[in-house]
Design an enzyme around this catalytic site. Structure first.
Site: not given
Length: 653
Positions: A118, A294, A237, A202
């Protein structure tokens, strides 16, 4: 690029079965791999050949690269499909396949490596001009730096495992006081789950939509997008419901997001199936979240609205063929919706469940699709993700797709383990979901204290059915006719039926021709037994006839209740008061798993609610806390121990 003849699927469960169906339909031979825990799994039975690769822990089996490559060598496979999860986004594995002369059905190792971080992928996306959320993605990872950067970003903020996904290693932090403890937990989960404790920070967007774009590239430089999916209905999440197209999408926004997704793909010369995920705010601005290199769990909704087989496309691209369509030829038809069926108990804070599949009868019609890897008698172990399968429906409109999916959820019989089936049905029926106006905060906002998240209380009808079935079982043991058997026609029988810590009394009077009068929960019911075998019972209760799937043991009954399963015990002859209190001095394992941390020692004082141990199961960490104040008398396990459900871990006096 040489032609592919035999494909080894380096995965398990529903995705391994899904890949095999397309591969075998196209004429390819397939090879399954399996651990000791999956010896009886459906993906093993479906394959042309299967190779055992190790014991249940993933590091010794499904993440064991040498064992998987050896399985390919022994079986003569010339290609490997990684599915999703496990090694699907492992660049080392992709390179190892290439060195072994195997075709890796996926993107290049370089693309996997960059987008698998990330931190590095966000830097690359900023360079490529893809809009990103403000945050910190630096290489310096000490606490002091992260605390300082958090103050710069502002609260609330998200901690994310750089190498992670699926909600693991991810924490929402509301203030500076929470940050140090949340950093420790996120690092631990990230290291255990992904082998790296690198984190990014973030800015937290409040209640955005989670919208992702399906991209596909070939080895000839072609790259297109196949519409978008809305994955906003999430719990911790983790996606629960996915649909395509996004309910609030416009043609202009779709084109803008699609072009941003293509920028992301071109930045890494992307080949194969990939997904670029965005957060979409209420004003129509969107921000890069991550790229999954993927096939996604939710790919079926894209397949249903495009009429395409994405696994078939993966195989064609891996053989060097060009994409079958250009961007202009992509068409979206109708609406598709998917739910994920998990072995978890929403009433116990979504605790993953283990057990034996006693009954599995998926509801399937022409417009519904159920991707799963289940068969009756199979064991659900603590070693892998608790997702059992996916139910998907397609309709001309969103409402038609929703209605069909709701019926499929309500009618799919799963017995033997608790699941999230009731929650799924309630989500699909919620007025806010039906309206299409929701964001990622939908479940926390509307389902924080919903009745489906509490312990289920059986209805009078369900208790009556259970009493009749236990009665019939006793009748058959006495070699009496199944209908109308009784000791004395004028004397009712009294049952005590239990579920977890609760008991209910049921009074049953058997009459002739399989009819009964039942009293329970201050109700009186007339019940007639129409038909009964080892898999189901058909009854008429107060004139209403219905079939129920069921599995009956000596003193336990699994009953399907439309939707969801119910486990009732016949406690008629048990000593009352033998049940253990929740606030007990004995801490027992809530499920099978591994002890990864012990925070107390014998002789130390403990307080109610204090964290005592951490149990890892199904890829998640579960804190175990004290139920009472007291002194720790005995610790019966240590770090690294594998424990069974209900096993005693420690004693508090």
């Amino acid at each position: 690029m040489p032609a592919i003849h035999k494909i080894l699927i380096a995965n398990r469960g529903e995705i391994a079965c899904r890949i095999q169906r397309t591969a075998q339909a196209l004429g390819y031979r397939t090879v399954a791999v399996f651990s000791d825990a999956d010896d009886d799994a459906l993906h093993v039975k479906m394959a042309d050949q299967a190779v055992h690769i190790g014991p249940p822990p993933v590091q010794q089996s499904y993440l064991n690269i040498p064992a998987i490559l050896d399985a390919a060598r022994r079986s003569g496979a010339d290609a490997i499909h990684p599915g999703y999860g496990f090694l699907s986004e492992n660049s080392e594995f992709a390179r190892a396949c290439e060195l072994a002369g195997l075709t890796f059905i996926g993107p290049s190792a370089d693309a996997i490596e960059l987008m698998g971080s990330k931190r590095l992928s966000k830097i690359a996306m900023l360079d490529a001009g893809v809009p990103c959320v403000a945050g910190y993605q630096g290489a310096v990872q000490d606490d002091a730096t992260l605390l300082r950067e958090a103050e710069r970003i502002g609260y609330p903020l998200m901690i994310k495992a750089s190498a992670g996904g699926g909600g693991r290693g991810m924490r929402l932090v509301h203030n500076a006081e929470e940050l140090p403890a949340q950093l420790r937990t996120a690092r631990s989960e990230a290291l255990n789950g992904f082998g790296s404790d690198e984190l990014i920070l973030e800015q937290a967007l409040i209640d955005p939509r989670h919208v992702e774009v399906q991209v596909f590239g070939d080895q000839h430089g072609n790259l297109i997008y196949l519409g978008e999916r809305d994955c906003s209905i999430q719990r911790r999440h983790q996606k629960v419901i996915e649909e395509a197209p996004c309910p609030v999408m416009t043609a202009e926004l779709r084109q803008a997001m699609g072009e941003a997704a293509l920028k992301a793909g071109r930045a890494v010369n992307y080949v194969g199936a990939g997904t670029v995920e965005f957060l979409l705010d209420n004003s129509g601005r969107f921000y890069f979240l991550e790229m999954n290199t993927r096939l996604q769990v939710e790919h079926p909704v894209t397949e249903l609205i495009t009429g395409l087989d994405l696994v078939a496309w993966q195989l064609q691209v891996a053989e060097g063929q060009p994409l079958p369509l250009t961007q202009e030829q992509v068409r979206l038809d109708g609406h598709a919706m998917e739910v994920r069926l998990y072995a978890e108990d929403p009433a116990q804070d979504f605790l993953p469940q283990t057990g034996r599949i006693e009954g599995w009868e998926p509801a399937q019609t022409s417009d519904t699709r159920i991707d799963h890897g289940l068969c009756e008698g199979q064991s659900i172990s603590p070693f892998y993700d608790p997702m059992l399968g996916k139910l998907i429906a397609h309709g001309a409109t969103r409402e038609e797709a929703r209605r069909k999916l709701l019926r499929a959820v309500q009618d799919s019989v799963l017995l033997g383990v608790q699941s999230n089936q009731r929650l799924l049905a309630e989500l699909l029926q919620h007025p806010q979901f039906i309206s299409g106006e929701f964001g990622t905060g939908f479940i926390p906002r509307h389902f924080s204290d919903h009745p489906c998240l509490h312990a289920y209380v059986p209805t009078a009808e369900e208790l009556a059915i259970a009493a009749v079935l236990f009665y019939q079982a006793a009748a058959s043991k006495h070699r009496a006719p199944l209908k109308g058997w009784r000791n004395n026609a004028s004397v009712p029988l009294h049952y005590r039926l239990g579920l977890d810590e609760q008991d209910w009394t049921v009074q049953l009077l058997a009459e002739t021709e399989g009819t009964f009068k039942v009293q329970t929960l201050d109700r009186s019911l007339d019940l007639k037994l129409i038909d009964h075998d080892e898999r189901s019972v058909t009854l008429e209760i107060d004139g209403l006839r219905q079939r129920h799937a069921c599995r009956l043991g000596s003193d336990q009954l699994w009953l399907f209740t439309h939707p969801g399963s119910l486990l009732l015990e016949d406690r008629t002859h048990e000593v009352i008061g033998s049940q253990t209190s929740v606030s007990t001095g004995t801490l027992k394992a809530p499920m099978d798993g591994a002890i990864i941390d012990v925070l107390v020692s014998e002789g130390s004082p403990v307080t109610k609610g204090q964290l005592l141990m951490v149990l890892e199961a199904m890829k998640m960490e579960h804190p175990l806390k004290a139920g009472i104040d007291g002194v720790l008398q005995r610790v019966q396990v240590k770090v690294g121990d594998q424990v069974k459900n209900r096993q005693v871990l420690l004693q508090i006096e």
